[in-house]
Design a protein around this motif. Structure first.
Motif, PDB file in Angstrom:
ATOM      1  N   GLU A   1      25.227  -4.010  -0.513  1.00 39.78           N
ATOM      2  CA  GLU A   1      26.160  -5.084  -0.150  1.00 39.78           C
ATOM      3  C   GLU A   1      25.944  -6.341  -1.005  1.00 39.78           C
ATOM      4  OE1 GLU A   1      29.394  -6.029   1.922  1.00 39.78           O
ATOM      5  OE2 GLU A   1      28.257  -4.342   2.684  1.00 39.78           O
TER       6      GLU A   1
ATOM      7  N   ARG B   1      32.541   4.915   1.031  1.00 37.49           N
ATOM      8  CA  ARG B   1      32.356   5.746   2.231  1.00 37.49           C
ATOM      9  C   ARG B   1      33.081   7.088   2.075  1.00 37.49           C
ATOM     10  NH1 ARG B   1      33.305   0.904   5.463  1.00 37.49           N
ATOM     11  NH2 ARG B   1      35.264   1.827   6.110  1.00 37.49           N
TER      12      ARG B   1
ATOM     13  N   ASN C   1      29.312   0.151   1.652  1.00 36.86           N
ATOM     14  CA  ASN C   1      30.096   0.027   2.880  1.00 36.86           C
ATOM     15  C   ASN C   1      31.600  -0.074   2.645  1.00 36.86           C
ATOM     16  OD1 ASN C   1      27.734   0.023   4.471  1.00 36.86           O
ATOM     17  ND2 ASN C   1      27.435  -2.135   4.009  1.00 36.86           N
TER      18      ASN C   1
END
Length: 158
Positions: free
Chosen positions: A110, A128, A123
């Motif tokens: 992140e 994903r 994320n």
């Protein structure tokens, strides 16, 4: 305490920034504050107030980086054995099935995501969708503008 994944490259960049802040920026701003103090009345001394504000920003960034580095789990993708699957740290080339455009992304933590350099957060919707897939697989990414179909062209662990 929850650990956050980060690539070795991302952790090295943060460590370099931290060293620069501590060894270069902090002493420079201390000198600027001392110099501004010599100009007299601090209430009306804009140079002093600007230097103190800059010092606060530097100290805040140092604390932020130290906090991040204290809770990261460094993952070196070159040392993993992912068996041809997309994993954290992998560099993935995908083909937009509809537009025939290819784009290459590296899946990162992140704190190190940077779309200008094609580094996407683990994320993010596209990451994903890609995780655990293999070359040749098709994935559907749910985007605000609608679903986007991608085919995985290549996976690199560099």
């Amino acid at each position: 305490m929850q650990r956050h994944p980060m690539t070795k490259e991302g952790a090295d960049a943060l460590q370099a920034e931290l060293q620069k802040l501590k060894k270069e920026d902090r002493p420079t701003i201390s000198n600027a504050i001392a110099e501004a103090r010599e100009h007299g009345d601090l209430k009306e001394n804009a140079e002093y107030h600007a230097a103190r504000e800059q010092q606060g920003l530097i100290e805040a960034r140092i604390k932020q980086i130290e906090n991040m580095l204290g809770r990261v789990q460094i993952i070196d993708v070159t040392k993993l054995n992912p068996n041809g699957k997309v994993v954290f740290g992998a560099t993935v080339t995908v083909l937009n099935v509809e537009t025939d455009e290819e784009v290459t992304y590296q899946i990162v933590g992140e704190e190190e995501a940077d779309l200008k350099h094609n580094k996407i957060s683990v994320n993010s919707p596209i990451a994903r969708a890609l995780i655990a897939k293999e070359e040749g697989d098709e994935v559907v990414v749910k985007a605000p503008s609608g679903n986007i179909d991608y085919e995985i062209v290549e996976i690199q662990y560099i």
